[in-house]
Design a protein around this motif. Structure first.
Motif, PDB file in Angstrom:
ATOM      1  N   MET A   1       0.839  -1.190   0.000  1.00  0.00           N
ATOM      2  CA  MET A   1       0.000   0.000   0.000  1.00  0.00           C
ATOM      3  C   MET A   1       0.882   1.251   0.000  1.00  0.00           C
ATOM      4  SD  MET A   1      -1.605  -0.097   3.865  1.00  0.00           S
ATOM      5  CE  MET A   1      -0.447  -0.462   5.186  1.00  0.00           C
ATOM      6  N   THR A   2       0.303   2.364  -0.423  1.00  0.00           N
ATOM      7  CA  THR A   2       1.058   3.603  -0.567  1.00  0.00           C
ATOM      8  C   THR A   2       1.146   4.407   0.718  1.00  0.00           C
ATOM      9  OG1 THR A   2      -0.946   4.762  -1.270  1.00  0.00           O
ATOM     10  CG2 THR A   2       0.427   3.804  -3.008  1.00  0.00           C
ATOM     11  N   ALA A   3       0.400   4.016   1.728  1.00  0.00           N
ATOM     12  CA  ALA A   3       0.356   4.797   2.974  1.00  0.00           C
ATOM     13  C   ALA A   3       1.719   4.830   3.652  1.00  0.00           C
ATOM     14  CB  ALA A   3      -0.680   4.202   3.920  1.00  0.00           C
ATOM     15  N   GLN A   4       1.934   5.926   4.394  1.00  0.00           N
ATOM     16  CA  GLN A   4       3.169   6.082   5.158  1.00  0.00           C
ATOM     17  C   GLN A   4       2.844   6.475   6.599  1.00  0.00           C
ATOM     18  OE1 GLN A   4       4.836   8.958   2.179  1.00  0.00           O
ATOM     19  NE2 GLN A   4       6.691   7.746   2.458  1.00  0.00           N
ATOM     20  N   ILE A   5       3.713   6.057   7.500  1.00  0.00           N
ATOM     21  CA  ILE A   5       3.666   6.493   8.893  1.00  0.00           C
ATOM     22  C   ILE A   5       4.653   7.648   9.044  1.00  0.00           C
ATOM     23  CG2 ILE A   5       4.273   5.877  11.267  1.00  0.00           C
ATOM     24  CD1 ILE A   5       1.700   4.641  10.549  1.00  0.00           C
ATOM     25  N   VAL A   6       4.216   8.743   9.628  1.00  0.00           N
ATOM     26  CA  VAL A   6       5.083   9.904   9.841  1.00  0.00           C
ATOM     27  C   VAL A   6       5.314  10.051  11.342  1.00  0.00           C
ATOM     28  CG1 VAL A   6       5.473  12.327   9.346  1.00  0.00           C
ATOM     29  CG2 VAL A   6       4.004  10.983   7.829  1.00  0.00           C
ATOM     30  N   ARG A   7       6.535   9.809  11.775  1.00  0.00           N
ATOM     31  CA  ARG A   7       6.891   9.986  13.192  1.00  0.00           C
ATOM     32  C   ARG A   7       7.201  11.460  13.396  1.00  0.00           C
ATOM     33  NH1 ARG A   7       8.142   4.875  15.495  1.00  0.00           N
ATOM     34  NH2 ARG A   7       8.358   6.022  17.451  1.00  0.00           N
ATOM     35  N   THR A   8       6.368  12.149  14.148  1.00  0.00           N
ATOM     36  CA  THR A   8       6.387  13.611  14.188  1.00  0.00           C
ATOM     37  C   THR A   8       6.947  14.161  15.496  1.00  0.00           C
ATOM     38  OG1 THR A   8       4.066  13.555  14.914  1.00  0.00           O
ATOM     39  CG2 THR A   8       4.479  13.927  12.573  1.00  0.00           C
ATOM     40  N   ARG A   9       7.530  15.346  15.364  1.00  0.00           N
ATOM     41  CA  ARG A   9       7.891  16.200  16.496  1.00  0.00           C
ATOM     42  C   ARG A   9       7.109  17.494  16.340  1.00  0.00           C
ATOM     43  NH1 ARG A   9      12.782  13.880  14.916  1.00  0.00           N
ATOM     44  NH2 ARG A   9      13.873  12.713  16.559  1.00  0.00           N
ATOM     45  N   ILE A  10       6.397  17.891  17.379  1.00  0.00           N
ATOM     46  CA  ILE A  10       5.499  19.040  17.297  1.00  0.00           C
ATOM     47  C   ILE A  10       5.894  20.048  18.360  1.00  0.00           C
ATOM     48  CG2 ILE A  10       3.089  19.781  17.464  1.00  0.00           C
ATOM     49  CD1 ILE A  10       2.506  16.741  16.606  1.00  0.00           C
ATOM     50  N   ARG A  11       5.939  21.311  17.959  1.00  0.00           N
ATOM     51  CA  ARG A  11       6.351  22.394  18.864  1.00  0.00           C
ATOM     52  C   ARG A  11       5.331  23.520  18.784  1.00  0.00           C
ATOM     53  NH1 ARG A  11      10.634  26.901  17.822  1.00  0.00           N
ATOM     54  NH2 ARG A  11      11.151  27.647  19.918  1.00  0.00           N
ATOM     55  N   HIS A  12       4.853  23.979  19.925  1.00  0.00           N
ATOM     56  CA  HIS A  12       3.946  25.123  20.025  1.00  0.00           C
ATOM     57  C   HIS A  12       4.629  26.214  20.838  1.00  0.00           C
ATOM     58  CE1 HIS A  12      -0.107  22.802  19.368  1.00  0.00           C
ATOM     59  NE2 HIS A  12       0.831  22.469  18.491  1.00  0.00           N
ATOM     60  N   VAL A  13       4.593  27.437  20.331  1.00  0.00           N
ATOM     61  CA  VAL A  13       5.203  28.556  21.039  1.00  0.00           C
ATOM     62  C   VAL A  13       4.232  29.728  21.042  1.00  0.00           C
ATOM     63  CG1 VAL A  13       7.149  30.140  21.206  1.00  0.00           C
ATOM     64  CG2 VAL A  13       7.501  27.850  20.262  1.00  0.00           C
ATOM     65  N   ARG A  14       3.833  30.166  22.233  1.00  0.00           N
ATOM     66  CA  ARG A  14       3.064  31.404  22.377  1.00  0.00           C
ATOM     67  C   ARG A  14       4.056  32.515  22.683  1.00  0.00           C
ATOM     68  NH1 ARG A  14      -1.861  33.080  22.818  1.00  0.00           N
ATOM     69  NH2 ARG A  14      -2.635  30.932  22.700  1.00  0.00           N
ATOM     70  N   LEU A  15       3.995  33.583  21.893  1.00  0.00           N
ATOM     71  CA  LEU A  15       4.990  34.649  21.991  1.00  0.00           C
ATOM     72  C   LEU A  15       4.530  35.824  22.841  1.00  0.00           C
ATOM     73  CD1 LEU A  15       5.941  34.544  18.229  1.00  0.00           C
ATOM     74  CD2 LEU A  15       7.253  33.572  20.115  1.00  0.00           C
ATOM     75  N   THR A  16       3.229  36.057  22.919  1.00  0.00           N
ATOM     76  CA  THR A  16       2.695  37.192  23.657  1.00  0.00           C
ATOM     77  C   THR A  16       1.249  36.909  24.034  1.00  0.00           C
ATOM     78  OG1 THR A  16       2.403  39.612  23.555  1.00  0.00           O
ATOM     79  CG2 THR A  16       1.926  38.405  21.561  1.00  0.00           C
ATOM     80  N   PRO A  17       0.694  37.467  25.096  1.00  0.00           N
ATOM     81  CA  PRO A  17       1.299  38.403  26.057  1.00  0.00           C
ATOM     82  C   PRO A  17       2.212  37.722  27.069  1.00  0.00           C
ATOM     83  CG  PRO A  17      -0.955  37.964  26.656  1.00  0.00           C
ATOM     84  CD  PRO A  17      -0.736  37.259  25.362  1.00  0.00           C
ATOM     85  N   VAL A  18       2.189  36.391  27.120  1.00  0.00           N
ATOM     86  CA  VAL A  18       3.171  35.660  27.920  1.00  0.00           C
ATOM     87  C   VAL A  18       3.835  34.645  27.000  1.00  0.00           C
ATOM     88  CG1 VAL A  18       1.869  35.917  30.070  1.00  0.00           C
ATOM     89  CG2 VAL A  18       1.514  33.889  28.648  1.00  0.00           C
ATOM     90  N   ARG A  19       5.054  34.314  27.298  1.00  0.00           N
ATOM     91  CA  ARG A  19       5.738  33.296  26.501  1.00  0.00           C
ATOM     92  C   ARG A  19       5.480  31.932  27.122  1.00  0.00           C
ATOM     93  NH1 ARG A  19       9.448  32.943  22.416  1.00  0.00           N
ATOM     94  NH2 ARG A  19      10.581  30.958  22.345  1.00  0.00           N
TER      95      ARG A  19
END
Length: 240
Positions: free
Chosen positions: A1-19
């Protein structure tokens, strides 16, 4: 099959009004909507793909719903291809903060990308973008996601179609950068061994992602970040 597994790294950053910043690992599926995974019976509870989990009419197929959505924007994708990056349904549960659909015409030329966003209130909305050759695109924000961000401003997206690697990022701006998220990872053929390794490394991945996002929201609320009242969802994507 053509499907792929993607092992991910996810990053969220809030910049303002607080970091505020957090990172986590997960995995997703990169699938051709014309060749969805056909798994052995014992693996199916860990990798379900349902039209009801995404845009459009749950009585149609995922591919049909993408075509109907694009036709409403005067795009004829018949004969073309659609690749979807999404979390699968695991043991009956799914949560997709962001699903991406890369659409190509019958000649193989890129046409557009659909960025489907789900919030934690059971609502969803689709953004249709036409990235440049580097995968960059912009679109106005029209959907309530975080209770700490207004429904205005702009998304600056980088959504190149992955080959062996995924490198996606989104920055929310409202006069200045407010929030940024990035998702990177390596794509692996979806063999039984790669699927099992992903499941064992991150069991109940969609539930873990949903819980983590809610926990980070509680932390921001505890820091007295102002909460913005949730408006009614956009008409074309009503609450489910």
């Amino acid at each position: 099959m053509t499907a792929q597994i993607v092992r991910t790294r996810i990053r969220h950053v809030r910049l303002t009004p607080v970091r505020h910043e957090f990172r986590y690992r997960s995995y997703g599926w990169l699938v051709d909507l014309d060749d969805l995974p056909r798994l052995p019976h014992w693996l199916r509870p860990f990798a379900g793909f349902r039209a009801a989990d995404h845009l459009g009419d749950p009585r149609r197929t995922l591919r049909e719903n993408v075509e109907v959505y694009l036709a409403a924007h005067d795009i004829d994708l018949r004969g073309g291809t659609v690749r979807m990056l999404a979390n699968a349904r695991v043991l009956g549960y799914v949560f997709n903060p962001l699903t991406l659909f890369w659409c190509r015409d019958r000649t193989g030329a890129p046409v557009c990308v659909i960025a489907e966003v789900h919030n934690t209130y059971g609502q969803r909305h689709c953004y249709l973008v036409r990235p440049d050759e580097r995968g960059n695109a912009r679109t106005g924000k029209r959907f309530y996601v975080s209770p700490f961000n207004p429904v205005r401003g702009e998304y600056q997206m980088r959504v190149p179609e992955p080959d062996d690697r995924l490198n996606v990022s989104i920055v929310f701006t409202d006069g200045r950068p407010i929030f940024a998220a990035a998702m990177t990872g390596r794509c692996h053929p979806a063999t039984r061994s790669t699927i099992l390794r992903a499941i064992l490394a991150m069991p109940l991945a969609p539930l873990a992602v949903s819980a983590l996002i809610r926990w980070q929201g509680i932390r921001l609320w505890a820091r007295r970040l102002p909460v913005i009242q949730r408006p009614a969802p956009p008409i074309e994507e009503p609450s489910r």
